[in-house]
Design an enzyme around this catalytic site. Structure first.
Site, PDB file in Angstrom:
ATOM      1  N   GLU A  28      -2.983   9.332   6.792  1.00  0.00           N
ATOM      2  CA  GLU A  28      -4.264   9.610   7.104  1.00  0.00           C
ATOM      3  C   GLU A  28      -4.535  10.259   8.092  1.00  0.00           C
ATOM      4  OE1 GLU A  28      -5.236   6.541   6.054  1.00  0.00           O
ATOM      5  OE2 GLU A  28      -3.567   5.284   5.358  1.00  0.00           O
TER       6      GLU A  28
ATOM      7  N   GLU B 234      -5.178  10.361  -2.971  1.00  0.00           N
ATOM      8  CA  GLU B 234      -4.153   9.729  -2.433  1.00  0.00           C
ATOM      9  C   GLU B 234      -2.954  10.395  -2.762  1.00  0.00           C
ATOM     10  OE1 GLU B 234      -4.025   6.519  -0.086  1.00  0.00           O
ATOM     11  OE2 GLU B 234      -6.375   6.976  -0.476  1.00  0.00           O
TER      12      GLU B 234
END
Length: 337
Positions: free
Chosen positions: A164, A246
């Site tokens: 994150e 991602e």
């Protein structure tokens, strides 16, 4: 030669640039085709003007709506998104062992990345999930589910949080919101075309019947088709951009933690978990967090790559650290709890 995470990051960034370029090309092609269609199918009423009104109209509507939506997005920081889903802010001085460990890891990675310590939220959901939201490191926030705290060990939780932080560091949220704003622009063009077509159906005159065409109806049909096509392919491009970010965040997780097993094992636990209880009111923000898709069409529009592909990239050496000159310089570790 084995690719290390620096190379993996460069690869993900270059692919993102290609997809963003395709977004611009898609918009320009749709604009040019809209102008061409107007000149071919509405020649009697439109003629051959020096200024491409329909093409510019398509571009103007798309970019104005995109700009308006992006300004709205930038006013809502990550805390707004977390609180919209019902997540609760974690007190930085919390004494609960699990939450204290969470804050220790966040502070550790913040130090390693030279980023501000973001507000951290806990969402009372039992599935393993997490997301970062915001438009810059200054207004970003990280949210983790209760399942993350209960089901992941320290290394796995560190891998997820480093992932994150990768999103925050590389400003993936800003890229995602810009792309989402463009998609909204395409959708609005489609909506205008549909409304114009409905209006043209009631305003068709006898004169236009004899001439064989209603210019408003033709413009409406062109906008409807062009907007629908650009929305469809733009949504696919949006998913492709998101999937590359991602992979970039996975590579960043390996970079920050020097521990590929952390993020890989966390992904494996997510794959094996049967729990799915993220809030229903979180659908507008569903692209931020993990959501597994199994069907062909849902995978095309999925914002996250298949878990098996991500694990293969991590464990297959794509983010190998042997060539990293800082491999032996692990960031300081807090005391184990």
């Amino acid at each position: 030669m084995v690719m290390n995470f620096w190379q993996a990051q460069r690869e993900a960034k270059s692919k993102t640039a290609i997809y963003i370029g395709l977004f611009i090309i898609l918009t320009l092609i749709a604009s040019a085709l809209a102008e061409w269609a107007m000149r071919v199918f509405a020649w009697d009423s439109y003629g051959d003007p020096e200024i491409p009104y329909v093409g510019f109209g398509f571009l103007g509507i798309t970019f104005l709506v995109a700009g308006f939506n992006y300004m709205n997005y930038t006013q809502s920081g990550g805390s707004y998104v977390a609180e919209s889903l019902g997540a609760k802010l974690v007190d930085p001085n919390v004494h609960s062992p699990k939450e204290r460990q969470l804050m220790n890891i966040v502070q550790e990675i913040s130090l390693a990345t030279s980023l501000p310590v973001p507000p951290v939220y806990i969402l009372e959901a039992q599935e393993i999930n997490a997301f970062a939201a915001g438009t810059s490191p200054d207004n970003a926030a990280i949210t983790v589910t209760r399942g993350c705290l209960n089901l992941l060990n320290r290394d796995e939780l560190q891998g997820v949080l480093a992932h994150e932080f990768g999103h925050i560091y590389h400003r993936d949220m800003t890229i995602g919101m810009r792309v989402a704003a463009m998609i909204m622009g395409f959708f609005f063009v489609t909506y205008i075309g549909l409304r114009l077509l409905q209006g043209a159906a009631f305003s068709r005159s006898d004169d236009e019947e004899r001439r064989g065409g209603n210019p408003i109806a033709i413009v409406a049909l062109i906008f409807l088709i062009a907007g629908s096509v650009t929305w469809f392919f733009g949504s696919i491009l949006q998913a492709m951009v998101s999937r590359q970010r991602e992979y970039l965040a996975d590579a960043s997780s390996v970079q920050y933690t020097r521990n590929p097993a952390g993020i890989a094992n966390a992904l494996r636990k997510i794959a094996y978990s049967q729990i799915s209880d993220m809030p229903r009111n979180g659908q507008p923000f569903a692209h931020l967090y993990f959501n597994e898709h199994s069907s062909f069409w849902s995978r095309i529009f999925a914002s996250h790559p298949p878990i098996e592909d991500r694990i293969a990239a991590i464990e297959g050496g794509k983010y190998d650290m042997k060539e990293d000159p800082f491999f032996n310089k692990r960031p300081p570790q807090p005391p184990q709890l």
